[in-house]
Scaffold this motif. Sequence first.
Motif, short mmCIF file in Angstrom:
data_model
loop_
_atom_site.label_atom_id
_atom_site.label_comp_id
_atom_site.label_asym_id
_atom_site.label_seq_id
_atom_site.Cartn_x
_atom_site.Cartn_y
_atom_site.Cartn_z
N THR A 60 -2.95 8.41 -4.73
CA THR A 60 -2.73 7.04 -4.29
C THR A 60 -3.57 6.73 -3.07
O THR A 60 -4.15 5.64 -2.96
CB THR A 60 -1.23 6.82 -4.00
N PRO A 63 1.01 -5.39 -1.71
CA PRO A 63 1.02 -4.57 -2.93
C PRO A 63 0.85 -3.08 -2.65
O PRO A 63 1.48 -2.25 -3.31
CB PRO A 63 -0.16 -5.13 -3.73
N ALA A 64 0.00 -2.73 -1.68
CA ALA A 64 -0.20 -1.31 -1.36
C ALA A 64 1.08 -0.71 -0.80
O ALA A 64 1.49 0.41 -1.18
CB ALA A 64 -1.35 -1.15 -0.37
N THR A 90 4.16 -1.77 -1.22
CA THR A 90 5.17 -1.72 -2.28
C THR A 90 4.91 -0.55 -3.21
O THR A 90 5.85 0.16 -3.60
CB THR A 90 5.15 -3.04 -3.07
N ARG A 91 3.66 -0.30 -3.53
CA ARG A 91 3.34 0.84 -4.40
C ARG A 91 3.74 2.16 -3.74
O ARG A 91 4.37 3.01 -4.38
CB ARG A 91 1.84 0.86 -4.73
N ARG A 135 7.51 2.49 -3.76
CA ARG A 135 8.02 2.80 -5.10
C ARG A 135 7.79 4.26 -5.47
O ARG A 135 8.70 4.95 -5.94
CB ARG A 135 7.32 1.90 -6.14
N GLU A 136 6.59 4.74 -5.23
CA GLU A 136 6.28 6.12 -5.57
C GLU A 136 7.08 7.10 -4.73
O GLU A 136 7.46 8.18 -5.21
CB GLU A 136 4.77 6.36 -5.41
N GLY A 175 9.43 -2.26 -3.02
CA GLY A 175 9.06 -0.96 -3.57
C GLY A 175 10.24 -0.05 -3.78
O GLY A 175 10.34 0.65 -4.80
N GLN A 178 12.09 -1.21 -6.86
CA GLN A 178 11.37 -0.81 -8.07
C GLN A 178 11.53 0.70 -8.33
O GLN A 178 11.75 1.12 -9.47
CB GLN A 178 9.89 -1.15 -7.94
#
Length: 365
Positions: free
Chosen positions: A31, A85-86, A88-89, A92-93, A132, A135
């Motif tokens: 990532t 977005p970064a 949140t990603r 989430r991960e 995130g 999600q």
Amino acid sequence: MEPTAPTGDQVRQAPKVLLHDHLDGGLRPATVLELAREVGHTLPEGSDTDAATLGRWFAEAADSGSLVRYLETFDHTVGVMQTGPAITRVARECVEDLAADGVVYAEIRYAPEQHVSAGLTLDEVVAAVREGFEQGTAAAEAAGHRIVVRQLLTAMRHQARSMEIAELAVAWRDRGVAGFDIAGAEAGYPPTRHLDAFEYLQRENAHFTIHAGEAFGLPSIWQALQWCGADRLGHGVRIVDDITVHDDGSVELGRLAQYVRDKRIPLEMCPASNIQTGAAASIAEHPIGLLTKLRFRVTVNTDNRLMSGTSMTAEMSSLVEAFDYGLADLRWFTINAMKSAFLPFDERLAIIDGVIKPGYAALGV
């Protein structure tokens, strides 16, 4: 102690609780690589060829014995976490990775002030993390893993935004934020520099932890507790400096150590990173062994999973090997952590009685 040490699979299956984990210290190397290419962030020369190479660079750079050098690795994780977005990603991960590792409750900390260089507001940063986490929780549940995750908002101790971040934590406390923290290099930046923020949090009946007693000694712990009123100690390993083990094996606690034990103040211990930053020489020599024997409120944590190349399973497995701990000991650490979580009492109890105890019972404890 059980006569047989738990297997790696048993440790992996055991329910775990994580109180001290930095969002910007737990990214997947792949990532980091992908986000760096998207935003044009320059990674260290030679580390940007593939995820495995980048992962090794983080581990080697962090394994320096210096907290200051250790913290420099965050330039590259924070650097790719500047858009909604970064963020949140990454959030989430994070949840997906923890759930897959058997974590059932986690408090993940990060400094919102470090994610606004591209124009995000502090509120937008917190909202992106929340999205995130939601999600990730949904994805984990779909994969058969139950996990509850909350945010801890961190202020950097060398900056002057602690009151602003404390107010942010209070504003979001009914929307997924469980508490407040200060972090960063301890030497030269005592927690009392942020006394107004801590007094505000106390007036607001808010929870907070303080990084103390890692790179700096007993004065840092004393200030965090007696001046600032911390609920928990981030690391707190240097409390061992106030404990004397005599030649005959008897143990004498100084007044501060006695206070910490008597008050059941939780110690957020992070063995792997403590070795990297020089706070402990090895797992076998880590103060967690003595503090556990003396029944301090010890919890086990990862700190920075990327930099330390670690996980909750790896942290607990290393303690099993070093101290001959059995599943009952791991259960004790886990319940200690859940008791110490910044979550309402009934919710803590529900996880202890409904998730942790049944999970360990299924493993024979």
